[in-house]
Write a protein that holds these residues in place. Sequence first.
Motif, short mmCIF file in Angstrom:
data_model
loop_
_atom_site.label_atom_id
_atom_site.label_comp_id
_atom_site.label_asym_id
_atom_site.label_seq_id
_atom_site.Cartn_x
_atom_site.Cartn_y
_atom_site.Cartn_z
N LYS A 133 -2.91 7.86 12.00
CA LYS A 133 -5.07 7.32 11.53
C LYS A 133 -5.32 9.18 11.54
CE LYS A 133 -6.23 4.68 14.58
NZ LYS A 133 -6.22 3.92 15.81
N ILE A 134 -4.94 9.52 12.10
CA ILE A 134 -5.42 11.25 12.33
C ILE A 134 -5.72 12.17 11.27
CG2 ILE A 134 -5.20 13.51 13.87
CD1 ILE A 134 -4.01 12.24 15.83
N GLN A 135 -4.24 11.27 10.58
CA GLN A 135 -4.01 11.94 8.64
C GLN A 135 -5.00 11.62 7.95
OE1 GLN A 135 0.44 11.98 9.18
NE2 GLN A 135 0.38 14.55 10.03
N SER A 136 -5.44 10.66 8.33
CA SER A 136 -6.47 8.76 7.44
C SER A 136 -5.22 8.93 6.26
CB SER A 136 -7.34 10.00 6.42
OG SER A 136 -7.94 10.74 7.61
N ARG A 137 -3.79 8.12 6.91
CA ARG A 137 -2.90 7.97 5.95
C ARG A 137 -2.26 6.46 6.85
NH1 ARG A 137 1.15 9.33 3.02
NH2 ARG A 137 2.23 9.53 5.13
N PHE A 138 -2.99 6.27 7.71
CA PHE A 138 -3.09 4.92 8.42
C PHE A 138 -2.51 3.46 6.98
CE2 PHE A 138 -3.37 0.90 10.33
CZ PHE A 138 -2.86 1.13 11.50
N ASP A 139 -2.86 3.64 6.81
CA ASP A 139 -2.38 2.07 5.86
C ASP A 139 -1.20 2.16 4.78
OD1 ASP A 139 -5.18 1.06 6.54
OD2 ASP A 139 -5.71 0.67 4.32
N GLN A 140 -1.18 3.25 4.21
CA GLN A 140 0.14 3.63 4.10
C GLN A 140 1.04 4.02 4.18
OE1 GLN A 140 -2.56 5.72 2.85
NE2 GLN A 140 -3.57 5.99 1.62
N VAL A 141 1.69 4.57 5.96
CA VAL A 141 2.47 4.48 6.92
C VAL A 141 2.45 2.82 7.77
CG1 VAL A 141 3.09 5.67 9.63
CG2 VAL A 141 1.76 7.16 7.63
N LEU A 145 5.94 1.18 7.34
CA LEU A 145 6.77 0.48 8.76
C LEU A 145 6.66 -1.08 8.70
CD1 LEU A 145 5.23 2.11 11.51
CD2 LEU A 145 7.06 2.54 10.97
N LEU A 146 5.78 -1.65 7.90
CA LEU A 146 5.60 -3.29 7.82
C LEU A 146 6.70 -3.56 7.16
CD1 LEU A 146 4.41 -6.02 8.49
CD2 LEU A 146 2.81 -5.66 7.18
N ARG A 147 6.78 -2.70 5.59
CA ARG A 147 7.30 -3.81 4.82
C ARG A 147 9.10 -3.03 5.86
NH1 ARG A 147 7.93 -2.37 -1.27
NH2 ARG A 147 8.80 -4.17 -1.11
N GLY A 148 9.54 -2.32 6.32
CA GLY A 148 10.50 -1.92 6.83
C GLY A 148 11.35 -3.40 7.64
N LYS A 149 10.37 -3.00 9.10
CA LYS A 149 9.85 -4.83 9.95
C LYS A 149 10.47 -6.27 8.78
CE LYS A 149 7.39 -2.18 13.49
NZ LYS A 149 8.01 -3.10 14.56
N ILE A 150 9.84 -6.47 7.86
CA ILE A 150 9.85 -7.37 7.00
C ILE A 150 11.17 -7.78 6.64
CG2 ILE A 150 9.07 -8.47 4.82
CD1 ILE A 150 6.44 -8.36 5.91
#
Length: 191
Positions: A133-141, A145-150
């Motif tokens: 979020k600080i690096q303005s990359r929240f959606d990508q990260v 993570l979400l695809r890994g969890k899925i």
Amino acid sequence: MQPKYYGAAAQYNKPGGTGLGAILKIIGMVVGVIVLLSVGFLAYNAFSSGGKNSAAQLVAREKNLITFMTTNQSTLASDSFLTINSNAVSLITSDHYNLSQGLKSAYGLATAPEEIAKTEIDSTSKKTLDTAKIQSRFDQVYLELLRGKIAATQQLARTVSGQSSGTLKTAADTSIKHLTTIDEQLAKLQL
């Protein structure tokens, strides 16, 4: 006077009886049967509890996946990602309910045991997402993570599907189908 036998005939014409050797053979056979029955019983219990533990783990994993998705939903910047995430939460919530019912009908468990639920707690993603979020990359990260969890949830659902039958198998198969659809939508997402 007893006749004397030599060679092979001597073996067959010895007087029988219950000597020490015969008693030891009988005891050995009884112990062998007991050991075989015990091993069979332990193997059956191991396979049975393996299915129960996997099913309980899947219920706990989907619950944590729902929490992960709802907690981070408000931070998403992409409208299309937000829509996919919202729909995914609805599908996975429905799957979680059906899996919980399957766990209850198959193994008599209303929820995943606490020791199994604790193994599914994610303690690293929050820190990773805060940094993103600080690096303005929240959606990508978050997407990564979400695809890994899925993917991990899909794999566990396949295991449960292979180990179960009835309501639980149906719920696991439905979960696999929904998770596959969600992952395909996420793969097409352009961020």
